[in-house]
Enzyme design. Sequence first.
Site, PDB file in Angstrom:
ATOM      1  N   CYS A 150       0.965  -1.355   0.299  1.00 16.60           N
ATOM      2  CA  CYS A 150       0.039   0.557  -0.267  1.00 16.60           C
ATOM      3  C   CYS A 150       1.109   1.498   0.008  1.00 16.60           C
ATOM      4  O   CYS A 150       0.525   2.004  -0.949  1.00 16.60           O
ATOM      5  CB  CYS A 150      -1.370   0.388   1.271  1.00 16.60           C
ATOM      6  SG  CYS A 150      -0.242  -0.288   2.386  1.00 16.60           S
TER       7      CYS A 150
ATOM      8  N   HIS B 125      -2.240   6.383   4.291  1.00 13.60           N
ATOM      9  CA  HIS B 125      -1.623   6.286   4.797  1.00 13.60           C
ATOM     10  C   HIS B 125      -0.477   7.784   4.365  1.00 13.60           C
ATOM     11  O   HIS B 125      -0.458   7.658   3.363  1.00 13.60           O
ATOM     12  CB  HIS B 125       0.003   5.561   4.282  1.00 13.60           C
ATOM     13  CG  HIS B 125      -0.529   4.095   4.862  1.00 13.60           C
ATOM     14  ND1 HIS B 125      -1.349   3.523   5.723  1.00 13.60           N
ATOM     15  CD2 HIS B 125      -0.116   2.757   4.229  1.00 13.60           C
ATOM     16  CE1 HIS B 125      -1.166   1.628   6.477  1.00 13.60           C
ATOM     17  NE2 HIS B 125      -0.645   1.657   5.336  1.00 13.60           N
TER      18      HIS B 125
ATOM     19  N   ASN C 239      -5.211   3.757   1.395  1.00 17.38           N
ATOM     20  CA  ASN C 239      -4.633   2.640   1.750  1.00 17.38           C
ATOM     21  C   ASN C 239      -5.277   1.260   1.241  1.00 17.38           C
ATOM     22  O   ASN C 239      -4.304  -0.178   0.971  1.00 17.38           O
ATOM     23  CB  ASN C 239      -3.522   2.188   3.266  1.00 17.38           C
ATOM     24  CG  ASN C 239      -3.985   2.234   4.389  1.00 17.38           C
ATOM     25  OD1 ASN C 239      -4.302   3.526   4.401  1.00 17.38           O
ATOM     26  ND2 ASN C 239      -4.449   1.581   4.238  1.00 17.38           N
TER      27      ASN C 239
END
Length: 337
Positions: free
Chosen positions: A135, A246, A319
């Site tokens: 990710c 993220h 993510n």
Amino acid sequence: MKKYTVGIAGATGLVGRKMMEVLQESTLFQKNQIKEVHLFASQKSAGQSLPFANQQKTVLALSSQTIQTHLCDFVLMSAGGTVSKEFAPLFANTGAIVIDNSSQWRMCPDVPLVVPEVNAHALFVHKGIIANPNCSTIGAVVALAPLHKKYTIQRIVFTTLQAVSGAGRGGLDDLENNTTHTLLYPIQNNVIPHIDKFLEHSTLLASESYGYTKEEQKLVDETQKILGSPMDITATCIRVPVANAHSESINITFAHPFALQDVFETLKTAKGILLLDDVQNNLYPMPLTANGQDKVLVGRIRRDLSAPNTLNLFVVSDNIRKGAASNAVQILEELAK
């Protein structure tokens, strides 16, 4: 118009459920090119009923028998590396193309590792298995690729601030309940500079132990493979008390000089990027903004005044969506064209 049967393996997990959601939003589904969807999961989850396209779908136990009796053209797989190692080849042997979200196949030389905005051309030489990158890697390379093409990247320093959803449903539970069932330490009011296992040694210099984690090494290895050229990369990956999306602070050194305005224009027009950089109005990427988006948010673009030909970026991406489910469905759409 050809119609396809699509399997989702690991359908009851966080990413599997998001794959179902994104598949229903896909152009294939909107154009009525999805003939059937089969949901697979562990024996423990088999028999559950999950909603898909105004229907209730019964989850099948993932086994060699169900793979043979429920044939698929494509399989979106997010069931972990051990499961993928066993079952992805079984799906491929039936003629299915497996798009796998685990780390099991990513660095295999004959398995394409693909982010469609960056290297879709790599999709069409495969042996039945295509790897979905990590990710953090996905968000990073969408931002890095257009700059690499223009200025040639020599070195990257990654600092990632990764949401607890990257650890699955258990990570979310630990954040909500202040427990440590999945994470090693409480994550509320805390950051943990440790994601995945510590490696015994760096694969770059096997003779010395550096204390890097598997997550950090993934980011190094996968970035190099996707961008298709050797470059010096280092990474520190940190778990933060954010539910989803993220963030990455990225420091990039190029082989060639750049004009800052040209960098802005390059990123503004690049595929898959939403440029958010207006410091006069406090506009920049944040997890709250990235949550639910398929685009990668890029901002805080500025020259590194301490080193020549060096740039700072701040990159944020969802993510679970772009970092897993959406990227896999995008690959499926490319293959089905």
